[in-house]
Design a protein around this motif. Structure first.
Motif, PDB file in Angstrom:
ATOM      1  N   ALA A  95       1.043  -1.353  -0.121  1.00 37.98           N
ATOM      2  CA  ALA A  95      -0.039  -0.064   0.077  1.00 37.98           C
ATOM      3  C   ALA A  95       0.870   1.289   0.199  1.00 37.98           C
ATOM      4  CB  ALA A  95      -0.886  -0.161   1.286  1.00 37.98           C
ATOM      5  N   LYS A  96       1.769   1.441   0.995  1.00 37.62           N
ATOM      6  CA  LYS A  96       2.693   2.501   0.865  1.00 37.62           C
ATOM      7  C   LYS A  96       3.550   2.458  -0.336  1.00 37.62           C
ATOM      8  CE  LYS A  96       3.402   1.786   5.838  1.00 37.62           C
ATOM      9  NZ  LYS A  96       4.628   1.345   6.862  1.00 37.62           N
ATOM     10  N   SER A  97       3.682   1.539  -1.234  1.00 33.44           N
ATOM     11  CA  SER A  97       4.610   1.703  -2.465  1.00 33.44           C
ATOM     12  C   SER A  97       3.634   2.112  -3.472  1.00 33.44           C
ATOM     13  CB  SER A  97       5.056   0.283  -2.744  1.00 33.44           C
ATOM     14  OG  SER A  97       6.017  -0.247  -2.015  1.00 33.44           O
ATOM     15  N   TYR A  98       2.380   1.615  -3.215  1.00 41.17           N
ATOM     16  CA  TYR A  98       1.372   2.081  -4.175  1.00 41.17           C
ATOM     17  C   TYR A  98       1.147   3.758  -3.969  1.00 41.17           C
ATOM     18  CZ  TYR A  98      -3.059   2.886  -6.660  1.00 41.17           C
ATOM     19  OH  TYR A  98      -4.211   3.527  -7.533  1.00 41.17           O
ATOM     20  N   ALA A  99       1.075   4.057  -2.687  1.00 41.49           N
ATOM     21  CA  ALA A  99       0.676   5.334  -2.676  1.00 41.49           C
ATOM     22  C   ALA A  99       1.764   6.173  -2.860  1.00 41.49           C
ATOM     23  CB  ALA A  99       0.189   5.441  -1.026  1.00 41.49           C
ATOM     24  N   ALA A 100       2.983   5.865  -3.003  1.00 39.39           N
ATOM     25  CA  ALA A 100       4.176   6.668  -3.268  1.00 39.39           C
ATOM     26  C   ALA A 100       5.261   5.708  -3.598  1.00 39.39           C
ATOM     27  CB  ALA A 100       4.462   7.758  -2.203  1.00 39.39           C
ATOM     28  N   ALA A 101       5.227   5.369  -4.902  1.00 39.21           N
ATOM     29  CA  ALA A 101       6.105   4.493  -5.397  1.00 39.21           C
ATOM     30  C   ALA A 101       7.634   4.860  -5.087  1.00 39.21           C
ATOM     31  CB  ALA A 101       5.973   4.379  -6.820  1.00 39.21           C
ATOM     32  N   THR A 102       8.417   4.009  -4.609  1.00 41.63           N
ATOM     33  CA  THR A 102       9.948   4.304  -4.266  1.00 41.63           C
ATOM     34  C   THR A 102      10.587   4.599  -5.459  1.00 41.63           C
ATOM     35  OG1 THR A 102      10.341   2.011  -4.521  1.00 41.63           O
ATOM     36  CG2 THR A 102       9.827   2.747  -2.561  1.00 41.63           C
ATOM     37  N   GLU A 109      11.813  13.516  -0.590  1.00 40.93           N
ATOM     38  CA  GLU A 109      10.530  14.004  -1.345  1.00 40.93           C
ATOM     39  C   GLU A 109       9.303  13.741  -0.511  1.00 40.93           C
ATOM     40  OE1 GLU A 109      13.747  13.241  -4.243  1.00 40.93           O
ATOM     41  OE2 GLU A 109      13.084  12.264  -2.578  1.00 40.93           O
ATOM     42  N   LEU A 110       9.140  12.550   0.237  1.00 38.29           N
ATOM     43  CA  LEU A 110       7.936  12.580   1.160  1.00 38.29           C
ATOM     44  C   LEU A 110       7.965  13.275   2.364  1.00 38.29           C
ATOM     45  CD1 LEU A 110       8.014   8.381   1.330  1.00 38.29           C
ATOM     46  CD2 LEU A 110       6.639   9.832  -0.280  1.00 38.29           C
ATOM     47  N   ALA A 111       9.280  13.600   2.765  1.00 41.24           N
ATOM     48  CA  ALA A 111       9.244  14.744   4.050  1.00 41.24           C
ATOM     49  C   ALA A 111       8.568  16.102   3.233  1.00 41.24           C
ATOM     50  CB  ALA A 111      10.602  14.812   4.590  1.00 41.24           C
ATOM     51  N   LEU A 116       4.627  20.474   2.767  1.00 41.34           N
ATOM     52  CA  LEU A 116       3.600  21.361   2.087  1.00 41.34           C
ATOM     53  C   LEU A 116       2.515  21.079   2.267  1.00 41.34           C
ATOM     54  CD1 LEU A 116       5.247  20.728  -1.540  1.00 41.34           C
ATOM     55  CD2 LEU A 116       5.741  22.723  -0.219  1.00 41.34           C
ATOM     56  N   LEU A 117       1.973  19.891   2.986  1.00 43.45           N
ATOM     57  CA  LEU A 117       0.548  19.827   3.088  1.00 43.45           C
ATOM     58  C   LEU A 117       0.270  20.594   4.153  1.00 43.45           C
ATOM     59  CD1 LEU A 117      -0.084  15.992   2.350  1.00 43.45           C
ATOM     60  CD2 LEU A 117      -0.463  18.082   1.046  1.00 43.45           C
ATOM     61  N   GLU A 118       1.303  20.476   5.359  1.00 47.90           N
ATOM     62  CA  GLU A 118       1.262  21.135   6.605  1.00 47.90           C
ATOM     63  C   GLU A 118       1.081  22.714   6.568  1.00 47.90           C
ATOM     64  OE1 GLU A 118       4.587  19.992   8.876  1.00 47.90           O
ATOM     65  OE2 GLU A 118       4.108  17.812   9.085  1.00 47.90           O
ATOM     66  N   LYS A 119       1.731  23.268   5.626  1.00 46.04           N
ATOM     67  CA  LYS A 119       1.844  24.639   5.220  1.00 46.04           C
ATOM     68  C   LYS A 119       0.490  25.145   4.633  1.00 46.04           C
ATOM     69  CE  LYS A 119       6.611  26.037   4.789  1.00 46.04           C
ATOM     70  NZ  LYS A 119       6.493  27.084   5.704  1.00 46.04           N
ATOM     71  N   ARG A 148      11.481  23.940   0.558  1.00 46.75           N
ATOM     72  CA  ARG A 148      12.635  22.770   1.065  1.00 46.75           C
ATOM     73  C   ARG A 148      13.780  23.404   1.699  1.00 46.75           C
ATOM     74  NH1 ARG A 148      14.774  25.814  -3.016  1.00 46.75           N
ATOM     75  NH2 ARG A 148      16.979  26.199  -3.105  1.00 46.75           N
ATOM     76  N   THR A 149      13.889  24.402   2.116  1.00 46.10           N
ATOM     77  CA  THR A 149      14.985  24.879   2.767  1.00 46.10           C
ATOM     78  C   THR A 149      14.701  24.827   4.186  1.00 46.10           C
ATOM     79  OG1 THR A 149      14.132  27.334   2.747  1.00 46.10           O
ATOM     80  CG2 THR A 149      15.769  26.398   1.088  1.00 46.10           C
ATOM     81  N   GLU A 150      13.173  24.671   4.597  1.00 44.88           N
ATOM     82  CA  GLU A 150      12.700  24.434   5.712  1.00 44.88           C
ATOM     83  C   GLU A 150      12.697  23.045   6.088  1.00 44.88           C
ATOM     84  OE1 GLU A 150       9.161  26.682   6.806  1.00 44.88           O
ATOM     85  OE2 GLU A 150       9.389  28.036   4.928  1.00 44.88           O
ATOM     86  N   LEU A 151      13.041  21.948   5.465  1.00 41.87           N
ATOM     87  CA  LEU A 151      13.201  20.714   6.068  1.00 41.87           C
ATOM     88  C   LEU A 151      14.048  20.337   7.032  1.00 41.87           C
ATOM     89  CD1 LEU A 151      13.096  18.866   2.400  1.00 41.87           C
ATOM     90  CD2 LEU A 151      11.323  18.844   4.295  1.00 41.87           C
ATOM     91  N   GLU A 152      13.637  19.604   7.960  1.00 45.28           N
ATOM     92  CA  GLU A 152      14.557  19.485   9.282  1.00 45.28           C
ATOM     93  C   GLU A 152      15.384  18.016   9.103  1.00 45.28           C
ATOM     94  OE1 GLU A 152      12.265  19.487  12.571  1.00 45.28           O
ATOM     95  OE2 GLU A 152      11.733  21.773  12.218  1.00 45.28           O
ATOM     96  N   GLU A 153      16.350  17.799   9.799  1.00 43.91           N
ATOM     97  CA  GLU A 153      17.221  16.665   9.921  1.00 43.91           C
ATOM     98  C   GLU A 153      16.278  15.421   9.880  1.00 43.91           C
ATOM     99  OE1 GLU A 153      20.139  16.405   8.983  1.00 43.91           O
ATOM    100  OE2 GLU A 153      20.975  18.444   9.036  1.00 43.91           O
ATOM    101  N   PRO A 154      16.557  14.403   9.141  1.00 45.95           N
ATOM    102  CA  PRO A 154      17.673  14.147   8.446  1.00 45.95           C
ATOM    103  C   PRO A 154      17.477  14.665   6.874  1.00 45.95           C
ATOM    104  CG  PRO A 154      16.435  12.274   8.348  1.00 45.95           C
ATOM    105  CD  PRO A 154      15.514  13.124   9.374  1.00 45.95           C
TER     106      PRO A 154
END
Length: 257
Positions: A95-102, A109-111, A116-119, A148-154
């Motif tokens: 299911a996870k692969s279908y929702a966002a294929a690796t 990219e998932l992060a 973006l959804l949170e914003k 993208r510059t607001e992404l946190e570690e890792p």
């Protein structure tokens, strides 16, 4: 399934094309039900769901959302339209692969998508009209790429501008995000919401006019994007978890035969 999600008219056109193509095909197998295409589009979705759920725990679901934004239209309607999508009901690795294929998305990219959804949900928080379904928060292309510059570690500093642009194109292609009208531009239907209960008119927001040259209308800050229908179908719990009001979640229909 390749398209992931289809607007109602496009799905109906596909159904009619298949039905017409095989209308005169003779089937010798007596075990084949001649009504396998159903007695109509909705009935056909239900028949497909019976097989999908039993064999693969997949399901075709339908969601009502505002119509796609057309920047070339002189006026924007707010009449809801249907979108149909195949949803994996299992929370397994497939299911996870279908929702966002690796092959499409890595962890960065998932992060990026989650950020973006949170914003977008945060930008929608000022909308208190519970009759408006779906998220009206929007971001222009520049803001989306700069996020993208607001992404946190890792994930910090892991996405370049070209990688962010490629991710955005995939988000749009798979309907996680969609083009939306710029903030402040209202539909004809929403103008009616600006009336006070005592009958006095509030100042109405002006609609943007189509350019006389027929060029694609753009904001000075570029194209605007918002949360797409696939998010509401597959990530509804996540959206509510980051603050999207449950009462404004769009109606989701389960198609039964």
């Amino acid at each position: 399934m390749i398209a992931h999600i289809l607007p109602d008219q496009q799905a109906r056109d596909l159904y009619n094309a298949i039905r017409n193509k095989f209308a005169n095909v003779e089937v010798d197998n007596d075990e084949v039900d001649p009504a396998y295409m159903g007695n109509g589009f909705e009935h056909n979705l239900g028949l497909i769901n019976v097989s999908l759920k039993n064999a693969f725990n997949l399901e075709i679901c339908t969601v009502f959302l505002p119509p796609p934004y057309d920047p070339d239209a002189p006026e924007q309607s707010s009449a809801p339209v249907k979108y149909h999508a195949v949803i994996n009901k299992s929370n397994d690795q497939h299911a996870k692969s279908y929702a966002a294929a690796t092959s499409h998305y890595g962890p960065h990219e998932l992060a990026y998508l989650r950020l973006l959804l949170e914003k977008l949900v945060e930008r929608d928080n000022n909308n208190t009209n519970v009759n408006v379904k779906g998220c009206r928060g929007v971001m222009n292309r520049m803001d989306i790429l700069n996020a993208r510059t607001e992404l946190e570690e890792p994930h910090a500093n892991k996405l370049t501008i070209p990688q962010s642009e490629a991710a955005l194109e995939l988000f749009l292609m798979e309907k996680w995000l969609v083009e939306m009208r710029p903030s402040g531009e209202v539909t004809e239907d929403e103008d009616s919401d600006n009336l006070e209960d005592d009958g006095e008119d509030k100042p109405k927001k002006k609609k943007r006019k189509k350019s006389s040259g027929g060029d694609r209308r753009k904001s000075l800050k570029g194209t605007y994007y918002g949360i797409g229908p696939r998010c509401f179908l597959e990530l509804g719990e996540y959206l509510q978890g980051v603050g999207f009001p449950e009462e404004r979640m769009p109606q989701i229909i389960l198609n039964m035969p």
